[in-house]
Write a protein that holds these residues in place. Structure first.
Motif, PDB file in Angstrom:
ATOM      1  N   GLU A  46       0.836  -1.212   0.000  1.00 22.95           N
ATOM      2  CA  GLU A  46       0.000   0.000   0.000  1.00 22.95           C
ATOM      3  C   GLU A  46       0.864   1.254   0.000  1.00 22.95           C
ATOM      4  N   LEU A  47       1.986   1.216   0.722  1.00 21.67           N
ATOM      5  CA  LEU A  47       2.854   2.382   0.818  1.00 21.67           C
ATOM      6  C   LEU A  47       3.476   2.733  -0.533  1.00 21.67           C
ATOM      7  N   VAL A  48       4.112   1.761  -1.191  1.00 21.97           N
ATOM      8  CA  VAL A  48       4.781   2.079  -2.463  1.00 21.97           C
ATOM      9  C   VAL A  48       3.764   2.436  -3.542  1.00 21.97           C
ATOM     10  N   ASP A  76       7.382   3.990  -7.381  1.00 24.15           N
ATOM     11  CA  ASP A  76       8.142   4.204  -6.163  1.00 24.15           C
ATOM     12  C   ASP A  76       8.629   2.857  -5.654  1.00 24.15           C
ATOM     13  N   SER A  77       9.875   2.824  -5.207  1.00 21.04           N
ATOM     14  CA  SER A  77      10.477   1.568  -4.751  1.00 21.04           C
ATOM     15  C   SER A  77      10.989   1.678  -3.324  1.00 21.04           C
ATOM     16  N   MET A  78      10.881   0.571  -2.602  1.00 17.90           N
ATOM     17  CA  MET A  78      11.464   0.454  -1.271  1.00 17.90           C
ATOM     18  C   MET A  78      11.885  -0.987  -1.048  1.00 17.90           C
ATOM     19  N   LEU A  79      12.838  -1.162  -0.143  1.00 13.40           N
ATOM     20  CA  LEU A  79      13.289  -2.496   0.219  1.00 13.40           C
ATOM     21  C   LEU A  79      12.703  -2.854   1.574  1.00 13.40           C
ATOM     22  N   SER A  80      12.095  -4.023   1.657  1.00  9.32           N
ATOM     23  CA  SER A  80      11.541  -4.505   2.923  1.00  9.32           C
ATOM     24  C   SER A  80      12.484  -5.558   3.507  1.00  9.32           C
ATOM     25  N   LEU A  81      12.916  -5.316   4.748  1.00 10.32           N
ATOM     26  CA  LEU A  81      13.815  -6.244   5.435  1.00 10.32           C
ATOM     27  C   LEU A  81      13.378  -6.337   6.896  1.00 10.32           C
ATOM     28  N   ASP A  82      13.060  -7.541   7.309  1.00 10.42           N
ATOM     29  CA  ASP A  82      12.605  -7.762   8.689  1.00 10.42           C
ATOM     30  C   ASP A  82      11.410  -6.879   9.048  1.00 10.42           C
ATOM     31  N   ARG A  98      22.676   0.496   6.587  1.00  9.19           N
ATOM     32  CA  ARG A  98      21.843  -0.368   5.751  1.00  9.19           C
ATOM     33  C   ARG A  98      22.622  -1.594   5.293  1.00  9.19           C
ATOM     34  N   TRP A  99      23.860  -1.365   4.850  1.00  9.96           N
ATOM     35  CA  TRP A  99      24.633  -2.498   4.343  1.00  9.96           C
ATOM     36  C   TRP A  99      25.031  -3.459   5.458  1.00  9.96           C
ATOM     37  N   ALA A 100      25.148  -2.970   6.670  1.00  9.39           N
ATOM     38  CA  ALA A 100      25.375  -3.872   7.800  1.00  9.39           C
ATOM     39  C   ALA A 100      24.168  -4.779   7.999  1.00  9.39           C
ATOM     40  N   GLN A 101      22.972  -4.265   7.689  1.00  7.61           N
ATOM     41  CA  GLN A 101      21.751  -5.062   7.780  1.00  7.61           C
ATOM     42  C   GLN A 101      21.619  -6.024   6.600  1.00  7.61           C
ATOM     43  N   LEU A 102      22.005  -5.586   5.406  1.00  7.14           N
ATOM     44  CA  LEU A 102      21.749  -6.340   4.182  1.00  7.14           C
ATOM     45  C   LEU A 102      22.730  -7.486   3.950  1.00  7.14           C
ATOM     46  N   ALA A 103      23.955  -7.328   4.388  1.00  7.00           N
ATOM     47  CA  ALA A 103      25.024  -8.268   4.024  1.00  7.00           C
ATOM     48  C   ALA A 103      24.647  -9.714   4.331  1.00  7.00           C
ATOM     49  N   GLY A 104      24.694 -10.535   3.285  1.00  2.93           N
ATOM     50  CA  GLY A 104      24.424 -11.957   3.434  1.00  2.93           C
ATOM     51  C   GLY A 104      22.954 -12.300   3.623  1.00  2.93           C
ATOM     52  N   ARG A 105      22.058 -11.338   3.434  1.00  3.19           N
ATOM     53  CA  ARG A 105      20.635 -11.541   3.694  1.00  3.19           C
ATOM     54  C   ARG A 105      19.830 -11.501   2.391  1.00  3.19           C
ATOM     55  N   THR A 106      18.528 -11.753   2.518  1.00  6.34           N
ATOM     56  CA  THR A 106      17.595 -11.616   1.400  1.00  6.34           C
ATOM     57  C   THR A 106      16.526 -10.611   1.789  1.00  6.34           C
ATOM     58  N   GLY A 107      16.282  -9.644   0.914  1.00 14.77           N
ATOM     59  CA  GLY A 107      15.252  -8.638   1.143  1.00 14.77           C
ATOM     60  C   GLY A 107      14.255  -8.634   0.009  1.00 14.77           C
ATOM     61  N   ASP A 108      13.116  -7.979   0.236  1.00 14.75           N
ATOM     62  CA  ASP A 108      12.074  -7.860  -0.782  1.00 14.75           C
ATOM     63  C   ASP A 108      12.061  -6.439  -1.329  1.00 14.75           C
ATOM     64  N   LEU A 109      12.330  -6.316  -2.626  1.00 10.95           N
ATOM     65  CA  LEU A 109      12.279  -5.011  -3.273  1.00 10.95           C
ATOM     66  C   LEU A 109      10.880  -4.835  -3.859  1.00 10.95           C
ATOM     67  N   LEU A 110      10.140  -3.858  -3.335  1.00  5.46           N
ATOM     68  CA  LEU A 110       8.781  -3.594  -3.796  1.00  5.46           C
ATOM     69  C   LEU A 110       8.767  -2.325  -4.641  1.00  5.46           C
ATOM     70  N   THR A 111       8.095  -2.400  -5.780  1.00  6.04           N
ATOM     71  CA  THR A 111       7.918  -1.221  -6.618  1.00  6.04           C
ATOM     72  C   THR A 111       6.439  -1.034  -6.911  1.00  6.04           C
ATOM     73  N   GLY A 112       5.909   0.116  -6.475  1.00  7.94           N
ATOM     74  CA  GLY A 112       4.527   0.468  -6.769  1.00  7.94           C
ATOM     75  C   GLY A 112       4.446   1.220  -8.084  1.00  7.94           C
ATOM     76  N   HIS A 113       3.372   0.984  -8.824  1.00  6.22           N
ATOM     77  CA  HIS A 113       3.176   1.602 -10.141  1.00  6.22           C
ATOM     78  C   HIS A 113       1.791   2.239 -10.214  1.00  6.22           C
TER      79      HIS A 113
END
Length: 205
Positions: A46-48, A76-82, A98-113
């Motif tokens: 809903e946000l993106v 609009d794009s955002m990355l969802s992590l945890d 951010r990169w300390a959070q991302l390293a070695g992890r998987t995140g969800d990149l959401l793009t609203g249109h």
């Protein structure tokens, strides 16, 4: 009919040009924080999507004065992590966190249109949607992260990374649509254009 991109993103512009469309660009200047603050506990989708809609609606009057017949597209794009939505970091300090959070992890990149079709200067069709892509991040060394942040690239992009730039060195893989990670999903945009009665092939330059 003109394809109008309500975004100053060079990455989105590059995706469209590579796919055969030469859009007009009208930058919205939307206050993204204000739009987000006005939403009561939105889901990530809903946000993106709301931010994409806000960008399109902000430029409609301007576009109508230039192109009476057009399709206006905002993203609009955002990355969802945890469960946390990560937009543009803005500063080296935030990007490093951010990169300390991302390293070695998987995140969800959401793009609203959001797509609005104008005919004779008036809106005659609207469509919205979003796409989620899973991004698997590498575990770069502190020296690599410092060097990446020093380029300035991650400061003004969602999630502090790019897929089509230097950040691509630190992405192990994705599950989903690559163009959406860059900023605009071509498959989703094609479907949204069809919803407002426009064939993407008619827009090819």
């Amino acid at each position: 009919m003109r394809f109008v991109l309500a975004s100053q993103s060079p990455a989105r512009l590059g995706v469209l040009r590579a796919a055969g469309i030469e859009p007009s660009v009208v930058v919205s200047g939307v206050d993204e924080d204000a739009v987000a603050a006005a939403l009561p506990e939105p889901t990530p989708t809903e946000l993106v999507t709301a931010l994409a809609v806000a960008k399109v609606e902000a430029v409609l009057d301007t576009v109508a004065g230039i192109h009476a017949d057009a399709v206006v597209v905002g993203c609009d794009s955002m990355l969802s992590l945890d469960g946390e939505m990560l937009g543009k970091p803005g500063t080296p300090e935030v990007a490093r966190k951010r990169w300390a959070q991302l390293a070695g992890r998987t995140g969800d990149l959401l793009t609203g249109h959001a797509v609005v079709r104008l005919h004779s200067g008036e809106p005659v069709g609207r469509a919205t949607g979003s796409h989620t892509t899973h991004v698997r991040f590498a575990d770069p060394s502190p020296e690599e992260i410092d060097a990446y942040i020093a380029t300035g690239e991650p400061l003004n992009v969602a999630g502090a990374f790019t897929l089509d730039g230097r950040g691509g060195w630190f992405v192990e893989g994705i599950d989903g649509d690559p163009s959406s990670v860059i900023g605009i999903s071509l498959p989703l945009t094609r479907r949204l254009l069809a919803e407002v009665g426009v064939s993407v092939t008619d827009l090819w330059s």
